[in-house]
Design an enzyme around this catalytic site. Structure first.
Site, short mmCIF file in Angstrom:
data_model
loop_
_atom_site.label_atom_id
_atom_site.label_comp_id
_atom_site.label_asym_id
_atom_site.label_seq_id
_atom_site.Cartn_x
_atom_site.Cartn_y
_atom_site.Cartn_z
N HIS A 1 0.80 -1.22 0.00
CA HIS A 1 0.00 0.00 0.00
C HIS A 1 0.84 1.27 0.00
O HIS A 1 0.28 2.36 -0.05
CB HIS A 1 -0.96 0.01 1.19
CG HIS A 1 -0.27 0.28 2.51
ND1 HIS A 1 0.53 -0.65 3.12
CD2 HIS A 1 -0.23 1.37 3.30
CE1 HIS A 1 1.02 -0.15 4.23
NE2 HIS A 1 0.58 1.09 4.38
C1 UD1 Z 1 -2.36 5.39 6.03
C2 UD1 Z 1 -1.08 5.91 6.67
C3 UD1 Z 1 0.01 4.84 6.57
C4 UD1 Z 1 -0.47 3.51 7.08
C5 UD1 Z 1 -1.75 3.12 6.39
C6 UD1 Z 1 -2.31 1.83 6.92
C7 UD1 Z 1 -0.69 8.34 6.47
C8 UD1 Z 1 0.11 9.37 5.76
N1 UD1 Z 1 -0.57 7.08 5.98
O1 UD1 Z 1 -2.09 5.23 4.65
O2 UD1 Z 1 1.12 5.25 7.32
O3 UD1 Z 1 0.53 2.55 6.85
O4 UD1 Z 1 -2.73 4.16 6.61
O5 UD1 Z 1 -3.41 1.41 6.20
O6 UD1 Z 1 -1.35 8.62 7.42
N2 UD1 Z 1 -9.21 4.79 1.50
C9 UD1 Z 1 -10.39 4.08 1.40
N3 UD1 Z 1 -11.06 3.78 2.55
C10 UD1 Z 1 -10.63 4.17 3.76
C11 UD1 Z 1 -9.45 4.91 3.85
C12 UD1 Z 1 -8.75 5.19 2.71
O7 UD1 Z 1 -10.81 3.71 0.33
O8 UD1 Z 1 -11.30 3.85 4.77
C13 UD1 Z 1 -8.47 5.11 0.26
C14 UD1 Z 1 -8.79 6.49 -0.25
O9 UD1 Z 1 -8.70 6.45 -1.64
C15 UD1 Z 1 -7.64 7.32 0.30
C16 UD1 Z 1 -6.49 6.34 0.24
O10 UD1 Z 1 -7.07 5.07 0.55
O11 UD1 Z 1 -7.40 8.49 -0.43
C17 UD1 Z 1 -5.39 6.66 1.22
O12 UD1 Z 1 -5.89 6.71 2.55
P1 UD1 Z 1 -5.06 7.49 3.68
O13 UD1 Z 1 -5.66 7.29 5.01
O14 UD1 Z 1 -4.83 8.88 3.24
O15 UD1 Z 1 -3.64 6.80 3.64
P2 UD1 Z 1 -3.26 5.24 3.60
O16 UD1 Z 1 -2.64 4.95 2.30
O17 UD1 Z 1 -4.41 4.41 4.07
#
Ligand code: UD1
Length: 363
Positions: free
Chosen positions: A203
């Site tokens: 991821h």
């Molecule tokens: C976040 C953390 C990362 C951690 C990871 C664990 C930051 C910068 N990154 O990354 O350190 O390892 O979580 O999972 O805080 N999305 C969904 N559903 C959700 C949440 C996210 O579909 O419930 C998708 C969305 O498109 C979103 C993308 O995932 O834009 C990224 O989500 P985000 O929370 O910004 O960062 P992660 O990549 O999940």
């Protein structure tokens, strides 16, 4: 009783916070805030169902967005919570954007901060987590560290020794507590897998966001899947990019939705090896005794290499390392206690609680 606000927001926070909340139960007034950074049931709800975590008292619904949008949304929500509740201490976990946002807001309101999993460093500022770690640690009053190397990093950054406490790894408390529920046979039956299979989790933006990187990764994963079936519970972040790069076009690759905690660790416990870019999975495989190949150029968790099963192989080195690992004699699973990293013993939560209570009492 002192009032403590715990701030959580994303999947890896929940198994870290559960043992800390449990150890403080009845000894402090606790408020659990979920920032809403992760909102899909499979990244959030399932952990509350499985991990004896209390329901969050508040969910800020911050959601996804650019780093600035997400961090700002969490900050605005938390400023109101901290102003209304006036906690004696805010506890933050790990290195996600919600962690940084909480530390910034608390520091400006002059509310002390305790950082669980302080002092980890990849020395790679292209990782957003590295920025979050460094700033959070500078703003924290209590730095609760999981491994000895973290103590050195903090000391070099000028953190006074009296603030740093080596307490062990609360995520491993959660793992050891639920170990009996990690059932590889059930995982094989559920997903129709043979005795030998591989698991991958991916991821990191550096691996999944850019089409070129995603393409290289997919080609390596396809080759790995020629050795034995490769199961990939896919984080929503990478799904579109990796599928566009053809990830599911190999018959050896099985794509799954994100799994619940026990289902995922049951799958991992039975795997011949795990290929990952996750931080938490490097730690979990080390304690489970499962070989881990980390597809990154660096790790903030070197203790999983020196005291665990982790090898830092990048994307290019995965196939060679995989063949080496598959040829080695099997290790005991889980790793015997004396082979685990120091203080990864299931008692980090109580140690963290004691440090916090002693510190609050001394104020
Ligand atoms: C976040 C953390 C990362 C951690 C990871 C664990 C930051 C910068 N990154 O990354 O350190 O390892 O979580 O999972 O805080 N999305 C969904 N559903 C959700 C949440 C996210 O579909 O419930 C998708 C969305 O498109 C979103 C993308 O995932 O834009 C990224 O989500 P985000 O929370 O910004 O960062 P992660 O990549 O999940």
């Amino acid at each position: 009783m002192s009032r403590i606000v715990h701030v959580t927001g994303a999947r890896p926070n929940f198994p870290k916070a559960a043992p800390v909340l449990a150890a403080l139960r009845g000894r402090a007034e606790q408020v659990l805030v979920h920032t809403g950074q992760h909102y899909d049931d499979r990244l959030s709800r399932v952990f509350f169902d499985e991990l004896d975590l209390p329901e969050p008292d508040l969910n800020l619904g911050a959601g996804s967005g650019s780093h600035a949008q997400q961090t700002a949304a969490v900050m605005i929500g938390l400023e109101q919570v901290f102003t209304e509740r006036r906690p004696d201490l805010v506890v933050v976990y790990g290195d996600i954007n919600s962690t940084l946002a909480a530390a910034l807001v608390a520091a400006k309101l002059q509310i002390p901060v305790a950082h669980v999993e302080a002092g980890l460093r990849s020395f790679d500022l292209s990782m957003p987590e590295e920025v979050n770690r460094r700033v959070t640690d500078q703003l924290s009053d209590l730095l609760l560290v999981t491994s000895a190397d973290a103590v050195g990093h903090l000391a070099r950054e000028g953190v006074p020794a009296g603030r740093i406490h080596f307490v062990g790894n609360p995520m491993i408390d959660t793992l050891l507590r639920h170990l009996d529920r990690f059932d590889p046979a059930a995982a094989r039956a559920e997903f129709g897998l043979p005795e030998s299979y591989l698991v991958a989790t991916l991821h990191r933006p550096a691996n999944v966001d850019e089409p070129e990187a995603a393409g290289e990764l997919v080609s390596v994963l396809h080759k790995a899947a020629e050795r034995m079936p490769l199961v990939i519970p896919l984080h929503p972040r990478g799904r579109a990019g990796l599928q566009k790069a053809g990830l599911d076009s190999s018959s050896g690759v099985r794509l799954l939705d994100p799994l619940p905690y026990t289902g995922f660790l049951g799958l991992v416990r039975g795997a011949a090896a795990v290929l990952t870019d996750s931080g938490g999975v490097q730690e979990e495989t080390s304690v489970l005794g499962v070989p881990c190949l980390t597809m990154r150029p660096n790790t903030e968790r070197p203790v999983t290499i020196t005291h665990g099963t982790n090898r830092l192989v990048g994307v290019d080195g995965v196939l060679t390392a995989l063949d080496e690992v598959l040829a080695e004699p099997a290790r005991p699973r889980p790793a015997p206690p004396e082979q685990r990293p120091p203080l990864w013993d299931g008692a980090a939560g109580p140690r963290i609680a004691q440090v916090i209570l002693d510190w609050l009492a001394a104020r």
